[in-house]
Design an enzyme around this catalytic site. Structure first.
Site, PDB file in Angstrom:
ATOM      1  N   HIS A   1      31.618  37.146 -18.692  1.00  0.00           N
ATOM      2  CA  HIS A   1      32.648  38.126 -19.091  1.00  0.00           C
ATOM      3  C   HIS A   1      33.058  39.026 -17.925  1.00  0.00           C
ATOM      4  O   HIS A   1      33.326  40.212 -18.105  1.00  0.00           O
ATOM      5  CB  HIS A   1      32.162  38.995 -20.255  1.00  0.00           C
TER       6      HIS A   1
ATOM      7  N   TYR B   1      21.173  43.021 -22.528  1.00  0.00           N
ATOM      8  CA  TYR B   1      22.302  43.846 -22.062  1.00  0.00           C
ATOM      9  C   TYR B   1      21.835  45.097 -21.314  1.00  0.00           C
ATOM     10  O   TYR B   1      22.376  45.446 -20.264  1.00  0.00           O
ATOM     11  CB  TYR B   1      23.219  44.208 -23.232  1.00  0.00           C
TER      12      TYR B   1
ATOM     13  N   ASN C   1      33.087  38.327 -30.005  1.00  0.00           N
ATOM     14  CA  ASN C   1      33.985  37.369 -29.365  1.00  0.00           C
ATOM     15  C   ASN C   1      35.172  37.092 -30.273  1.00  0.00           C
ATOM     16  O   ASN C   1      35.198  37.546 -31.422  1.00  0.00           O
ATOM     17  CB  ASN C   1      33.258  36.046 -29.095  1.00  0.00           C
TER      18      ASN C   1
HETATM   19 FE1  HDE Z   1      26.854  38.342 -24.094  1.00  0.00          FE
HETATM   20  N1  HDE Z   1      26.304  39.086 -22.322  1.00  0.00           N
HETATM   21  N2  HDE Z   1      25.095  37.337 -24.193  1.00  0.00           N
HETATM   22  N3  HDE Z   1      27.422  37.410 -25.815  1.00  0.00           N
HETATM   23  N4  HDE Z   1      28.576  39.270 -24.029  1.00  0.00           N
HETATM   24  C1  HDE Z   1      27.052  39.908 -21.560  1.00  0.00           C
HETATM   25  O1  HDE Z   1      26.334  41.856 -20.509  1.00  0.00           O
HETATM   26  C2  HDE Z   1      24.008  37.591 -23.447  1.00  0.00           C
HETATM   27  C3  HDE Z   1      26.692  36.539 -26.550  1.00  0.00           C
HETATM   28  C4  HDE Z   1      29.538  39.313 -24.990  1.00  0.00           C
HETATM   29  O2  HDE Z   1      33.116  43.597 -21.957  1.00  0.00           O
HETATM   30  C5  HDE Z   1      26.309  40.471 -20.387  1.00  0.00           C
HETATM   31  O3  HDE Z   1      27.425  43.634 -19.631  1.00  0.00           O
HETATM   32  C6  HDE Z   1      22.898  36.828 -23.912  1.00  0.00           C
HETATM   33  C7  HDE Z   1      27.255  36.381 -27.861  1.00  0.00           C
HETATM   34  C8  HDE Z   1      30.664  40.099 -24.546  1.00  0.00           C
HETATM   35  O4  HDE Z   1      31.381  44.290 -20.841  1.00  0.00           O
HETATM   36  C9  HDE Z   1      24.894  39.920 -20.588  1.00  0.00           C
HETATM   37  C10 HDE Z   1      23.371  36.088 -24.951  1.00  0.00           C
HETATM   38  C11 HDE Z   1      28.355  37.178 -27.874  1.00  0.00           C
HETATM   39  C12 HDE Z   1      30.318  40.550 -23.281  1.00  0.00           C
HETATM   40  C13 HDE Z   1      25.042  39.079 -21.828  1.00  0.00           C
HETATM   41  C14 HDE Z   1      24.738  36.418 -25.132  1.00  0.00           C
HETATM   42  C15 HDE Z   1      28.456  37.800 -26.593  1.00  0.00           C
HETATM   43  C16 HDE Z   1      29.011  40.016 -22.988  1.00  0.00           C
HETATM   44  C17 HDE Z   1      26.927  40.217 -19.053  1.00  0.00           C
HETATM   45  C18 HDE Z   1      22.616  35.045 -25.761  1.00  0.00           C
HETATM   46  C19 HDE Z   1      29.344  37.370 -29.011  1.00  0.00           C
HETATM   47  C20 HDE Z   1      31.164  41.395 -22.367  1.00  0.00           C
HETATM   48  C21 HDE Z   1      27.480  41.535 -18.587  1.00  0.00           C
HETATM   49  C22 HDE Z   1      21.765  35.603 -26.722  1.00  0.00           C
HETATM   50  C23 HDE Z   1      28.752  37.938 -30.199  1.00  0.00           C
HETATM   51  C24 HDE Z   1      30.996  42.843 -22.621  1.00  0.00           C
HETATM   52  C25 HDE Z   1      27.106  42.466 -19.605  1.00  0.00           C
HETATM   53  C26 HDE Z   1      31.910  43.647 -21.734  1.00  0.00           C
HETATM   54  C27 HDE Z   1      28.317  40.273 -21.808  1.00  0.00           C
HETATM   55  C28 HDE Z   1      23.998  38.433 -22.362  1.00  0.00           C
HETATM   56  C29 HDE Z   1      25.542  35.804 -26.105  1.00  0.00           C
HETATM   57  C30 HDE Z   1      29.541  38.688 -26.278  1.00  0.00           C
HETATM   58  C31 HDE Z   1      24.290  39.195 -19.422  1.00  0.00           C
HETATM   59  C32 HDE Z   1      21.500  36.830 -23.351  1.00  0.00           C
HETATM   60  C33 HDE Z   1      26.692  35.524 -28.997  1.00  0.00           C
HETATM   61  C34 HDE Z   1      31.949  40.385 -25.319  1.00  0.00           C
HETATM   62  O5  HDE Z   1      23.981  40.938 -20.810  1.00  0.00           O
END
Ligand code: HDE
Length: 693
Positions: free
Chosen positions: A74, A361, A147
């Site tokens: 993202h 996060y 999402n």
């Molecule tokens: Fe994320 N995800 N994610 N994700 N995600 C990040 O956090 C992570 C997942 C989502 O505009 C990271 O700040 C793991 C699902 C959005 O700043 C990180 C898993 C969904 C955004 C991270 C998921 C998301 C992130 C990278 C598996 C939808 C952007 C930078 C369990 C429900 C937020 C950050 C923004 C961002 C980890 C899966 C949505 C690395 C470990 C499911 C919208 O922390």
């Protein structure tokens, strides 16, 4: 040469460089006024630079550190300020402050993103869009980090690094950027049958939103609402765009990437400028254990939806995004979301994907923003709490500490109040956050529950819920992506999985690849047939966009265009809520038929028709004759036709349409019928002009 070459340029002597009533004195970061911001300090006018030049060193040193690590996923995103308004009280279901009273407003910051590409990648690849909202509630910040697709690839967070590694640029070659059409992505997906449902969504039009304002959002996981007594209700969150749902066509997004890599970002910025504020309703699906237990899937499994037809979405509020950030870095880049940030009245379920995110996060923000004090950055501050400091606790120090706490009370309990000293904050059992008191009992093990074993029923549900045109897009997207996969066994493995979704889909993909269908892959649980869900459709679905509100209508005109015709179309588009964009071969003053002239908003070569929603061509005979020799004009019309847009034209413009290969159909109209025609795309045109799988 001697110092005779020295000039006084930039030594406070040039206009625009001097401090005056409109321009405060330029200073160093430590407040020292700067006399010369143009030249380093040198030993002689042509001599070497001196190390003692603190003004230069400080400036470059700060510049060298301007970038922070981009988000690992993202990374490319754009954010907006706005507010949430409660439109239906949920006071009987949750004690969360923001849902208590109809009409109550809560400030928000929302960030939309693509997932796979880097921060400098384009806005329109085929990709999931992040939909993250920070609510600054009066009881702390709640981050709903979702999402635009209601399911996820994997069921357990431990697979996330593998998924992301496979999706991003391949490790040895560093490409492709922001694209899933490559070996490693499909290798991983083909070996993870649980990702099939999400694969269907990403191959659909959902990953090609026309505007970020015309897509849905989903919290995905099941969460809990807790009432005053601690009673739990399961909840899934939905964002429904007020503008309706609208997507692009694949070819259009590919061309948009070249024409305007910032297309979605610019669109939001311009919408706000026009007062066309992006708006979504917040909906909830509420259910209890009994409902959960009665479903043929596990509500803790993030690869599953609860169809809206089975459990309706209740609208409880809306967000209106009405303000662009003042500074992209300070706000959009530094905003830090954490799904673990919930407020009293909201709690987690045991979804193993959500549980894994609860750790990830906070960890990533410390790395990205460089300090545990990231909550003190303005956009992240819990500013909703009334009166003074937004937080009070005994956490102290750390990198970039912005607070200057007074007194000795950096621990509790303490009795310092007895000595008249500042004693610090204390817990409040009544208003404080409480977790759901869930009975837990079980063995310690690494295992996936049996109830997560069905990987295909909902992929099938999605396929069977689609409109005919959408099915063709999905099958064609599989063909396109798998055609970019060089490993034949991976293509076969994917087709073997698709056979479990739907035989016709698998056959269409195999035909498109000119490959024979392999046997279906083995399944962990036999898929079942669920009733199709029309709510999943965009085309012909209940939320398809069918108006001009917020849409951009390109009007191609040139020297000698009939002034009255131009004015009529422009006014008609405006009256219908659309935004007319005047496009001409030259941008300055364009002379019209009546001797008046008008400035164009954009130049033909820089504003291809992919950047607008519908197209009008209003030309004089003379101008049309000239444009027949202009590739950009022919392409403008050809693409409008190829992208199934309405084309309105006057009589004199017809030769240009003919040259562009436009054939008559319902969407090709005279100017009188144009505004009405511009409200939709013409899907029936597609099979006539494009081979789809
Ligand atoms: Fe994320 N995800 N994610 N994700 N995600 C990040 O956090 C992570 C997942 C989502 O505009 C990271 O700040 C793991 C699902 C959005 O700043 C990180 C898993 C969904 C955004 C991270 C998921 C998301 C992130 C990278 C598996 C939808 C952007 C930078 C369990 C429900 C937020 C950050 C923004 C961002 C980890 C899966 C949505 C690395 C470990 C499911 C919208 O922390």
């Amino acid at each position: 040469m001697t110092d005779k070459t020295a000039t006084t340029a930039g030594q406070g002597g040039e206009p625009h460089q001097r401090a005056d009533a409109d321009h405060p004195v330029l200073t160093t970061n430590h407040g020292v006024p700067i006399a010369d911001n143009q030249n380093q300090l040198k030993a002689g006018a042509r001599g070497p630079v001196l190390l003692e030049d603190e003004i230069y060193r400080e400036k470059i040193n700060h510049f060298d550190h301007e970038r922070i690590p981009e988000r690992i996923v993202h990374a490319r995103g754009t954010g907006l300020h706005g507010y949430f308004e409660c439109t239906d009280s949920l006071a009987d279901i949750t004690r969360a402050d923001l849902f208590q009273k109809r009409g109550q407003r809560t400030e928000v910051f929302a960030r939309f993103s693509t997932v796979a590409g880097g921060a400098g990648s384009v806005d329109t690849p085929r990709d999931v869009r992040g939909f993250a909202v920070k609510f600054y509630t009066r009881e702390g910040n709640w981050d709903l980090v979702g999402n635009n697709i209601p399911v996820f690839f994997i069921q357990d967070a431990i697979k996330f690094p593998d998924l992301v590694h496979a999706a991003k640029m391949e490790a040895d070659r560093g490409y492709p950027q922001a694209a899933t059409a490559h070996d490693t992505f499909w290798d991983f997906i083909s070996l993870m049958p649980e990702s099939t449902h999400m694969a269907m969504w990403i191959m659909s039009d959902r990953t090609l939103p026309k505007s970020l304002a015309t897509m849905e959002g989903f919290g995905i996981h099941t969460f809990r609402f807790l009432d005053q007594a601690g009673k739990s209700t399961f909840v899934k969150f939905h964002w429904k765009p007020k503008a309706g749902l609208a997507s692009s066509i694949w070819d259009e997004t590919v061309k948009t990437a070249g024409a305007d890599p910032d297309y979605h970002r610019r669109d939001l910025f311009e919408r706000i400028g026009r007062g066309d504020y992006p708006e979504w309703e917040l909906g909830v699906q509420l259910f209890d254990e009994e409902f959960a237990n009665a479903q043929p899937y596990d509500i803790l499994d993030a690869t599953k939806i609860i169809p809206e037809e089975v459990l309706p979405v209740r609208i409880v509020g809306k967000i209106v995004l009405d303000r662009y950030p003042d500074n992209f870095f300070a706000e959009t880049e530094q905003v830090a979301f954490c799904p673990s940030h919930v407020v009293p009245g909201i709690d987690f379920s045991n979804d193993p994907l959500l549980q894994g995110r609860l750790f990830s996060y906070q960890d990533t923000q410390i790395k990205r923003l460089g300090s545990t004090n990231w909550h003190q950055i303005p956009v992240n501050q819990a500013k909703g709490r009334e009166g003074g400091c937004p937080f009070h606790n005994m956490q102290r120090d750390g990198h970039m500490q912005m607070q200057v706490p007074k007194g000795r009370a950096n621990y509790e309990p303490n009795s310092l109040a007895l000595a008249g000293e500042i004693a610090g904050p204390r817990e409040d059992p009544k208003s404080g956050f409480r977790s759901f008191e869930e009975d837990l009992d079980g063995q310690k093990l690494r295992i996936r529950p049996e109830s997560f074993a069905d990987h295909y029923s909902q992929a099938r549900l999605f396929w069977r819920s689609m409109d005919k045109a959408e099915q063709a897009h999905i099958a064609s997207a599989f063909v396109f992506e798998l055609s970019k996969v060089s490993l034949e066994h991976v293509r076969k493995a994917m087709m073997a999985n698709l056979r479990n979704v739907d035989e016709t889909l698998a056959t269409r993909v195999a035909d498109g690849l000119a490959m024979t269908l392999p046997p279906a892959s083995p399944v962990a649980a036999e898929p079942i047939d669920m009733a199709p869900s029309p709510a999943l459709r965009i085309i012909g679905g209940p939320r398809e966009k069918k108006d001009l509100d917020g849409r951009v209508v390109g009007i191609l005109f040139a020297d000698g265009t009939d002034a009255a015709e131009l004015a009529k179309v422009k006014d008609g588009v405006k009256a219908a809520g659309g935004h007319p964009l005047l496009i001409a071969p030259k941008i300055g003053q364009v002379p019209l038929s009546d001797g008046s002239s008008v400035a164009a908003d954009a130049q033909l070569f820089g504003q291809p028709s992919v950047t607008v929603d519908a197209c009008a061509v209003i030309l004089s005979e003379d101008a049309c004759g000239k444009l027949l020799k202009e590739g950009a004009a022919i392409q403008w019309v050809m693409d409008a036709f190829g992208h199934l847009k309405a084309i309105g034209h006057n009589k004199a413009a017809k030769p240009l349409l003919d040259k562009a290969g436009v054939e008559p159909d319902e969407g090709v109209v005279d100017l009188a019928g144009f505004v009405e025609a511009a409200k939709k795309r013409y899907w029936d045109r597609e099979p006539k002009i494009r081979t789809l799988a």
